[in-house]
Scaffold this active site. Sequence first.
Site, short mmCIF file in Angstrom:
data_model
loop_
_atom_site.label_atom_id
_atom_site.label_comp_id
_atom_site.label_asym_id
_atom_site.label_seq_id
_atom_site.Cartn_x
_atom_site.Cartn_y
_atom_site.Cartn_z
N GLY A 100 6.94 -30.50 70.19
CA GLY A 100 6.01 -29.78 71.08
C GLY A 100 5.40 -30.73 72.10
O GLY A 100 5.09 -31.87 71.78
N ARG A 134 13.83 -29.48 70.85
CA ARG A 134 14.08 -29.68 69.42
C ARG A 134 15.60 -29.62 69.28
O ARG A 134 16.25 -28.79 69.91
CB ARG A 134 13.41 -28.59 68.60
CG ARG A 134 11.88 -28.58 68.82
CD ARG A 134 11.18 -27.61 67.90
NE ARG A 134 9.86 -27.27 68.39
CZ ARG A 134 8.74 -27.92 68.06
NH1 ARG A 134 8.77 -28.93 67.24
NH2 ARG A 134 7.57 -27.54 68.54
N ASP A 177 5.64 -35.62 63.73
CA ASP A 177 6.25 -36.28 62.56
C ASP A 177 7.76 -36.02 62.45
O ASP A 177 8.49 -36.87 61.95
CB ASP A 177 5.51 -35.95 61.27
CG ASP A 177 5.33 -34.47 61.03
OD1 ASP A 177 5.83 -33.67 61.84
OD2 ASP A 177 4.69 -34.10 60.03
N THR A 222 0.87 -35.03 69.86
CA THR A 222 0.79 -33.65 69.37
C THR A 222 -0.66 -33.18 69.42
O THR A 222 -1.57 -33.95 69.11
CB THR A 222 1.35 -33.51 67.92
OG1 THR A 222 0.98 -32.24 67.40
CG2 THR A 222 0.81 -34.57 66.99
N ASP A 243 -2.06 -31.15 67.50
CA ASP A 243 -2.59 -30.75 66.18
C ASP A 243 -3.40 -31.83 65.46
O ASP A 243 -4.12 -31.54 64.52
CB ASP A 243 -1.44 -30.35 65.25
CG ASP A 243 -0.77 -29.06 65.70
OD1 ASP A 243 -1.49 -28.17 66.16
OD2 ASP A 243 0.46 -28.95 65.58
N ASP A 275 -2.25 -33.87 63.42
CA ASP A 275 -1.83 -33.82 62.01
C ASP A 275 -0.98 -35.02 61.60
O ASP A 275 -0.13 -34.92 60.73
CB ASP A 275 -1.06 -32.51 61.74
CG ASP A 275 0.16 -32.38 62.64
OD1 ASP A 275 0.30 -33.15 63.60
OD2 ASP A 275 0.99 -31.48 62.38
N ARG A 334 -0.87 -24.44 62.38
CA ARG A 334 -0.20 -23.73 61.28
C ARG A 334 -0.53 -24.39 59.95
O ARG A 334 -0.77 -23.72 58.96
CB ARG A 334 1.32 -23.76 61.47
CG ARG A 334 1.76 -22.72 62.43
CD ARG A 334 3.20 -22.29 62.27
NE ARG A 334 3.51 -21.44 63.40
CZ ARG A 334 4.07 -21.85 64.53
NH1 ARG A 334 4.44 -23.09 64.66
NH2 ARG A 334 4.27 -21.02 65.52
N GLY A 388 -20.37 -24.32 68.13
CA GLY A 388 -21.35 -23.70 67.23
C GLY A 388 -20.81 -22.44 66.57
O GLY A 388 -21.53 -21.44 66.42
P1 ATP Z 1 5.38 -31.04 66.68
O1 ATP Z 1 4.24 -31.74 66.00
O2 ATP Z 1 5.04 -30.58 68.01
O3 ATP Z 1 6.08 -30.02 65.83
P2 ATP Z 1 7.58 -32.73 65.97
O4 ATP Z 1 8.10 -34.01 66.51
O5 ATP Z 1 7.09 -32.74 64.56
O6 ATP Z 1 6.49 -32.21 66.96
P3 ATP Z 1 9.96 -31.26 65.20
O7 ATP Z 1 10.59 -30.05 65.76
O8 ATP Z 1 9.61 -31.28 63.76
O9 ATP Z 1 8.71 -31.59 66.13
O10 ATP Z 1 10.95 -32.51 65.45
C1 ATP Z 1 11.47 -32.79 66.75
C2 ATP Z 1 12.90 -33.19 66.64
O11 ATP Z 1 13.00 -34.38 65.83
C3 ATP Z 1 13.81 -32.18 65.94
O12 ATP Z 1 14.24 -31.17 66.79
C4 ATP Z 1 14.95 -33.05 65.46
O13 ATP Z 1 15.87 -33.28 66.50
C5 ATP Z 1 14.24 -34.35 65.12
N1 ATP Z 1 14.00 -34.40 63.66
C6 ATP Z 1 13.12 -33.66 62.95
N2 ATP Z 1 13.20 -33.92 61.63
C7 ATP Z 1 14.17 -34.85 61.50
C8 ATP Z 1 14.75 -35.53 60.38
N3 ATP Z 1 14.33 -35.31 59.13
N4 ATP Z 1 15.73 -36.42 60.63
C9 ATP Z 1 16.15 -36.66 61.89
N5 ATP Z 1 15.65 -36.05 62.97
C10 ATP Z 1 14.68 -35.16 62.80
#
Ligand code: ATP
Length: 319
Positions: free
Chosen positions: A11, A72, A103, A125, A127, A129, A171, A185
């Site tokens: 994101g 993604r 992450d 991000t 969030d 998080d 989420r 507030g």
């Molecule tokens: P957001 O916090 O906005 O969701 P994010 O980086 O966590 O951001 P994801 O969609 O979870 O968003 O991950 C982004 C991209 O990272 C995925 O589309 C994928 O290409 C890669 N990715 C996610 N998980 C893995 C994994 N376990 N191993 C390798 N690549 C990954």
Amino acid sequence: MKKIGILTSGGDAPGMNAAIRAVTRTAISKGLEVVGVRRGYAGLIAGELFEMNARSVSNILQDGGTMLYSARSKEFCTEEGMQKAIKTCRDNGIEGLVVIGGDGSFRGAADLSARGIPCIALPGTIDNDITSTDYTIGFDTCVNCVTEMVDRIRDTMRSHDRCSVVEVMGRHAGYVALHAGIATGATYIMVPEVDSSVQDAIKKIESGRALGKSSFIIIVAEGVGHAEKLSEQIQEATGIVTRATILGHVQRGGSPTSRDRILASTMGSYAVDLLVEGKSNRVVGIHKEKIVDHDIQEALAMKKEFPMDLYKICNDISI
Ligand code: ATP
């Protein structure tokens, strides 16, 4: 190291551009070449690359979104996809990569690092998080956006003695709801980290009403409940006209706050320093106002404590 790449993944978040600018210009000032990768890991697989210079990142500091686009990629999670991404790096002389994302993106960066492409990850991000940092790039802008929107909603709720349920992003994490809840507030906030129910929201409204309160704001993180359903339940139980607002993607956009710009700039610059020092598989963070870095796997395994003290304060002062 002669050439590095930079990409944004997952994101988008306000401040990503400030980070891209800082990475690019720090690298150039250290004599490195910089390659921009469009559309995250999908673009790395497809070879969507372009050479960047100091002017490539002019006038983006104040822009939300990401000039590199984000995506993604399921293909990247397969060994075949990963190998294609590595080939792109090798074919184009990319010896290190800065990855800005959440992450999921960090997991991808860890996989690339393990296969010989040194990666440094930055937490981008809205969030907040990510456990290994007190704040992520984009969170402050998001909270300020929600605060402004809720202030506007409050004006009209107050004029009509109404209640408003505002659904915000989150989420699995309630940081946006918590911080915006304190800043506006809110009468009651509902977050995934704390057991919260519509009955408790109703009790809080009733106790406020007994103390003379006549308009109410409930903030709910999207992972806990839906504004429309909650509004119906609150109106039915209290008789107070209750309106639902789902803020949606407005929370993701907009010009980054100075705090996010500073955070992104310092993290971006630090990421290049790490690559130049020969580091790999690190994620940058901020802890107690100091820039820090952690091993990506260790960072992903950390557990973030939800700030219950802030949650309590929010409830205590919204009577
Ligand atoms: P957001 O916090 O906005 O969701 P994010 O980086 O966590 O951001 P994801 O969609 O979870 O968003 O991950 C982004 C991209 O990272 C995925 O589309 C994928 O290409 C890669 N990715 C996610 N998980 C893995 C994994 N376990 N191993 C390798 N690549 C990954």
